[in-house]
Design an enzyme around this catalytic site. Structure first.
Site, short mmCIF file in Angstrom:
data_model
loop_
_atom_site.label_atom_id
_atom_site.label_comp_id
_atom_site.label_asym_id
_atom_site.label_seq_id
_atom_site.Cartn_x
_atom_site.Cartn_y
_atom_site.Cartn_z
N HIS A 2 5.88 3.35 -17.80
CA HIS A 2 4.48 3.14 -18.16
C HIS A 2 3.99 4.02 -19.31
O HIS A 2 2.86 3.88 -19.75
CB HIS A 2 3.60 3.30 -16.91
CG HIS A 2 3.96 2.29 -15.85
ND1 HIS A 2 3.66 0.96 -15.99
CD2 HIS A 2 4.62 2.41 -14.68
CE1 HIS A 2 4.12 0.31 -14.93
NE2 HIS A 2 4.72 1.17 -14.12
N CYS A 4 7.00 0.94 -5.97
CA CYS A 4 7.57 1.42 -7.23
C CYS A 4 8.73 2.38 -6.97
O CYS A 4 9.78 2.28 -7.59
CB CYS A 4 6.51 2.13 -8.06
SG CYS A 4 5.61 1.03 -9.16
N ARG A 33 1.53 0.27 -3.32
CA ARG A 33 2.16 -0.06 -4.60
C ARG A 33 3.04 1.09 -5.08
O ARG A 33 4.13 0.88 -5.59
CB ARG A 33 1.09 -0.38 -5.65
CG ARG A 33 1.65 -0.91 -6.95
CD ARG A 33 2.22 -2.30 -6.77
NE ARG A 33 2.96 -2.79 -7.93
CZ ARG A 33 4.25 -2.62 -8.11
NH1 ARG A 33 4.96 -1.93 -7.22
NH2 ARG A 33 4.86 -3.11 -9.16
N CYS A 74 7.60 7.52 -13.21
CA CYS A 74 6.51 6.58 -13.48
C CYS A 74 6.37 6.42 -14.99
O CYS A 74 6.20 5.32 -15.52
CB CYS A 74 5.19 7.10 -12.93
SG CYS A 74 5.21 7.62 -11.21
#
Lengths: 301, 126, 122
Positions: free
Chosen positions: A219, A262, A258, A215
């Site tokens: 991000h 991802c 979501r 992640c």
């Protein structure tokens, strides 16, 4: 934390010039540091505490986006992508999620099997800001969706499918009633709560899938950059606006849906919605977002 | 005459037995390795076991599962060649995912943002 | 007897031949221009998808997460260094976000070579 397994039996010979007590002291510190390094997976100390994590994340985004107040990340990429923001605001003028909120309201007020209703569990429904939290008795993270199904089973009703349309509608109505509540997840302090938090943090930072992305790869490392024409958002705003109406879904859907997408995009097999993995991830991300306002449901691409 | 006939006869018998023995051993060795169905089954089983290990490690890959599904589907349909190719592909991909799981066991910790300088010092003390 | 012996030998020879002849033949691609092939792999979203992060040549809507891919021959005079970078960029930089195309079998060896040759033409 186990001190037993690590090799701390350094030789005390051949060390002229250092007094034995000082040496012992040094060795003790060296051992502890070594242990923390080796047993990082079990030791909360090696992670940095949650407060430090939250500060680190906020500092990182403040540095990356110096002109944007941290709270503005509640709007995701629309916090810093002006062109996209204008289009988004136009869409929000006639929000496509309104029907879902209305349907959610109807479901919320429909009697459950024993004649009770959701309001017996959630009062006036403005409760999104209370979730997720770590339940010490059950020793697990309780999300809003989990609480909705708990409420149903308490009142003799069947649980809703986590990937189905109904639970997203009930959650959308609750999110709408909870707008502008400030996220305030209690700091995890018990060993069990810390373990859940750290599990979420590890998930967030671990590279997964054939494409080898965590992640944090997109991000944290690449936040603000573009993949093709899409800007990458800051994680502080990842939990504020759910369930979201995604144009790709043409429907409201959950944060966990979501997450799964991802994972699939980096070619990792996704986990089930409301699995411990995703609940712990939600717990970590929401703690990190403490101080930001809730603004769901919102539109996302 | 008799004895030479016997000698030739026994030599031929011996040779035949040797060849028969060789063939027999070749055949028995061969069947698990070169019978397409047995080969494919072996490969599919191996791929399945490995994939389950990657699932347990929470590091399963989509393309590994796709290859495994193709392999089992082909095996059930009797297409042993495809079953073998896809099973080997699934195994190869799963091995890479398990290697990733091993690396990530510690690597992720380094990747997490460090707290601002003022709080760094208090972090490592027990 | 002799006939039986010959038959057995023939069978043995046939079996050993069939054992040896199991290697598949390498297929050669009929498409003429390898650079075009490499470009197609690099641009395709479901294969190389290099444009997701890198500006390349005339590729539309490139991302900016990685550096633009320009003057690659100057930057990588040694082809093997570039190939190793595409194979697994985390060897040189553990923090890189670039997917390890070879190590994780995202591209096969042939595709990888085609992409590397294409990149060196930029």
């Amino acid at each position: 934390m186990s001190f037993k397994k690590e090799p701390c039996n350094y030789s005390l010979t051949n060390s002229p010039g250092i007094s034995i007590p000082a040496l012992m002291n040094y060795l003790a510190i060296a051992c502890v540091v070594t242990i923390l390094g080796y047993t990082g997976l079990q030791s909360p100390l090696a992670y940095g505490d949650p407060t430090a994590d939250r500060q680190a994340m906020r500092a990182l985004y403040q540095k990356r986006f110096p002109d944007i107040p941290v709270e503005a990340h509640k709007d995701g990429v629309y916090a810093f992508d002006q062109d996209a923001r204008e289009q988004w605001l136009e869409l929000e003028d006639f929000p496509p999620y309104e029907i879902a909120i209305d349907e959610g309201e109807e479901l919320f007020n429909t009697a459950l099997a024993d004649g009770a209703s959701y309001s017996d569990c959630f009062g006036d429904g403005a409760v999104k800001g209370q979730y997720p939290y770590f339940d010490e008795n059950r020793s697990e993270v309780i999300t809003l969706e989990l609480a909705i199904n708990d409420c149903r089973s308490q009142h003799d009703d069947q649980p809703l499918a986590y990937n189905g349309p109904e639970i997203a509608r009930v959650a959308a109505y609750i999110a709408f009633l909870s707008r502008d509540q400030i996220i305030a997840v209690a700091e995890p302090t018990s060993p069990a709560a810390l373990a859940a938090y750290n599990d979420g943090k590890r998930f967030y930072s671990s590279r997964k899938g054939q494409l080898n992305f965590a992640c944090s790869s997109c991000h944290v490392q690449l936040a603000g950059k573009r993949l093709r024409s899409e800007r990458l958002s800051a994680s502080l705003g990842h939990v504020t606006h759910w369930p979201a109406y995604r144009l790709k879904w043409q429907d409201v859907g959950s944060l966990h849906r979501r997450f799964a997408r991802c994972n699939q995009q980096v070619r990792a097999e996704p986990f089930a919605q409301q699995s411990p993995e995703y609940r712990n991830l939600e717990y970590f991300l929401t703690y990190i977002a403490n101080g930001l306002p809730l603004n769901g449901p919102a539109i996302r691409k | 005459m008799n004895s030479s006939n016997n000698k030739i006869g026994s030599a031929i018998a011996l040779a035949l037995m040797l060849i028969a023995g060789l063939l027999l051993s070749a055949c028995t060795k061969q069947s698990p390795n070169h019978d397409p169905a047995a080969l494919a089954k072996n490969a599919v089983d191996q791929a399945q076991t490995k994939y389950q290990a990657s699932e347990q490690a929470a590091y399963a890959w989509v393309p590994a599962k796709v290859a495994l599904t193709l392999a089992t589907g082909a095996f059930e349909a009797g297409d042993m060649e495809t079953a073998l190719i896809e099973a080997e592909r699934a195994t190869m991909l799963t091995e890479a995912s398990l290697a990733q799981a091993k690396v990530e066991q510690n690597a992720w910790l380094e990747r997490f943002p460090k707290p601002p300088a003022s709080t760094t010092e208090t972090r490592e003390k027990p | 007897m002799k006939i039986a012996f010959t038959v057995l030998l023939t069978i043995a020879a046939m079996i050993s031949y069939s054992v040896m002849a199991e290697e598949p033949l390498e297929q050669t691609s009929p498409i003429a221009n390898p650079l075009e092939q490499g470009k197609a792999i690099a641009f395709d979203r479901s294969v190389g998808n290099c444009l997701a992060c890198h500006m390349i040549d005339d590729g539309e809507l490139p991302g900016n997460s990685g550096p633009p891919l320009l003057q690659m021959k100057l930057r990588f005079p040694d082809r093997e260094v570039l190939r190793a970078q595409v194979w697994d960029a985390t060897v040189r930089n553990p923090n890189t976000v670039m997917p390890p195309y070879g190590k994780h079998k995202i591209l096969n060896d042939k595709e990888l070579d085609l992409v590397v040759d294409y990149l060196l033409s930029l």
